[in-house]
Design a protein around this motif. Sequence first.
Motif, short mmCIF file in Angstrom:
data_model
loop_
_atom_site.label_atom_id
_atom_site.label_comp_id
_atom_site.label_asym_id
_atom_site.label_seq_id
_atom_site.Cartn_x
_atom_site.Cartn_y
_atom_site.Cartn_z
N THR A 293 0.85 -1.19 0.00
CA THR A 293 0.00 0.00 0.00
C THR A 293 0.89 1.24 0.00
O THR A 293 2.05 1.20 0.45
CB THR A 293 -0.92 0.03 1.23
OG1 THR A 293 -0.12 0.12 2.42
CG2 THR A 293 -1.78 -1.22 1.29
N TYR A 312 -2.57 10.79 -3.76
CA TYR A 312 -2.52 9.51 -4.49
C TYR A 312 -2.50 8.40 -3.45
O TYR A 312 -1.87 8.52 -2.39
CB TYR A 312 -1.27 9.43 -5.35
CG TYR A 312 -0.94 8.01 -5.78
CD1 TYR A 312 -1.57 7.44 -6.88
CD2 TYR A 312 -0.03 7.24 -5.06
CE1 TYR A 312 -1.29 6.13 -7.26
CE2 TYR A 312 0.26 5.93 -5.44
CZ TYR A 312 -0.37 5.38 -6.54
OH TYR A 312 -0.10 4.08 -6.89
N ARG A 314 -2.68 3.82 -2.99
CA ARG A 314 -2.72 2.46 -3.54
C ARG A 314 -3.13 1.54 -2.40
O ARG A 314 -2.39 1.38 -1.42
CB ARG A 314 -1.36 2.04 -4.10
CG ARG A 314 -1.36 0.67 -4.79
CD ARG A 314 0.04 0.29 -5.24
NE ARG A 314 0.03 -0.82 -6.18
CZ ARG A 314 0.06 -2.10 -5.83
NH1 ARG A 314 0.08 -2.45 -4.53
NH2 ARG A 314 0.04 -3.06 -6.75
N GLN A 331 -5.81 1.91 -7.30
CA GLN A 331 -5.00 3.13 -7.24
C GLN A 331 -5.91 4.32 -7.55
O GLN A 331 -6.75 4.23 -8.45
CB GLN A 331 -3.86 3.08 -8.26
CG GLN A 331 -2.89 1.94 -8.04
CD GLN A 331 -1.74 1.99 -9.01
OE1 GLN A 331 -0.86 2.83 -8.89
NE2 GLN A 331 -1.76 1.10 -9.99
N SER A 357 -6.84 -3.07 -10.58
CA SER A 357 -5.73 -3.81 -11.17
C SER A 357 -6.14 -4.60 -12.41
O SER A 357 -5.29 -4.93 -13.23
CB SER A 357 -5.14 -4.76 -10.13
OG SER A 357 -6.15 -5.57 -9.54
#
Length: 493
Positions: A293, A312, A314, A331, A357
């Motif tokens: 992450t 941003y 993830r 993301q 993904s």
Amino acid sequence: MIRRVLPLLAVFALARPAAAQLPEAEDAFRRGAYHAARAGYEAVLRQDSTNVRALYRLAILDSWDGKLQRSLDRFVRLRRLEPIDADIMVAHARVLAWAGRNRESEILYDSVLARDPERADALAGRARAVAWAGDLDRAERMWRDALAAHPDDPEILVGLAQTLFWKGQPELATSYVTRARQLAPEDRAASDLLSLLRAALRPEVASSANYAHDSDKNAFFAHDATFTTSLSPDVRGTLTAGWRRATDPVRAGLSYGAGGYAVAPLGRGTVLRAGLGVRRLEPEGGVSRTPFTAQLGVGVRPAQFASLSVAYSRVPFDETALLIDSGFVMQSADLSFDLAPRARLSISGGGGVAWLSEGNRRLGGVLAVMAGVHRGLEVGVFGRAMGYREANPGRGYFAPDRFAVLEARTAYTWGQTRWGVRADGGVGAQQVGRGASRQTEWHAGFTVTRGWGANSELALVGSVTNSAASRTGIAVAPGFKYWTLGLRLRQGL
């Protein structure tokens, strides 16, 4: 002769009650009996609409009650009656700053300082207005110039400390506010700021436990914990750990992990946040995965009543048991803002894009406007829209393809000493899926808090809604509901 005397007697008869009521109102004001003082001053104005003292005190009371526009209207009248009274000008400039009219406030303070360059409250007020306008470097220079002229003025010391705190220098700010406390032990502003600074510097632990369940029998229980401490005079670091167990009618899954992030000032009201971690996905009978992450963000405060952030992240998409089994990683890039252009009005919103993904993409945006209409009561509107675009049709898990909601909202907040209660609700319309008919949407929520110390609090939160935004399913069946209940603890060490 009698005709000349009678008007004079009438004026004298009217003036006597006003002359008697003004001292009584002033005495009530000094004792802190502000309701009685207001009644007295208003009685004086009914008999003499040009009474400067009554107008001045009412303008002050209005500003303390948050009725800033009415206070400013009174100051306009006062300035016509006493155009060069420095005390009135300083008080007027102070309320202009409270109302977010910082440039006008600064100009008025300059007018006072043109006549008396060493006046301490005008120097402090001008520096504060500049700081609230977002120019922290210029404000710091003004505070330091004022401190050079008045080295033992608690208001200037506190103002400099507050500006340094906003610039991300809490340790240096603490030295100035500690000095202010020594000079004025009873100063409430100094005491409150010192408590806030100490809370910002000391280590802190936080924990939250949350349970959610919907009418389609999806459920999860999650627990998250953090430990935050200072890594350097200006940098704070946080360690995080979390665990979630999700279930649906046919499967269950676990998601857990740990990580950390740091927050550091970049100057000019800008803050950087960056972090890394890992998350383990363990579906029952499925394939386990351990994605990393990440988070990276920049926050900017161009003015005291405005903030902007770009971020941003993830993270694994692990809201339900099915998603844990799928092992998707999301993301996202997001922009958000918060504005308070005037007292009792807040505007917040943002938008962003997210990628899964397996290639599908989500776009979305949100906007909320809330306005205070009475003490503790707010009303407003909330709107949200999002949609999924499939790069690989037939693959992945993104639904609905389009979602929109528009909701009228209300919220009530009550607080007394260390206790606080907030209740909110809303009703509107939502559309779930391209070409679908509109549905009635609603939500209700509550928060009960008990605080102690500067940064310690226990909160119980809960909500219920039929909004499709609360789940990730393909469609919302008639009668769908989603419930949440959570307990949150924050404790300074």
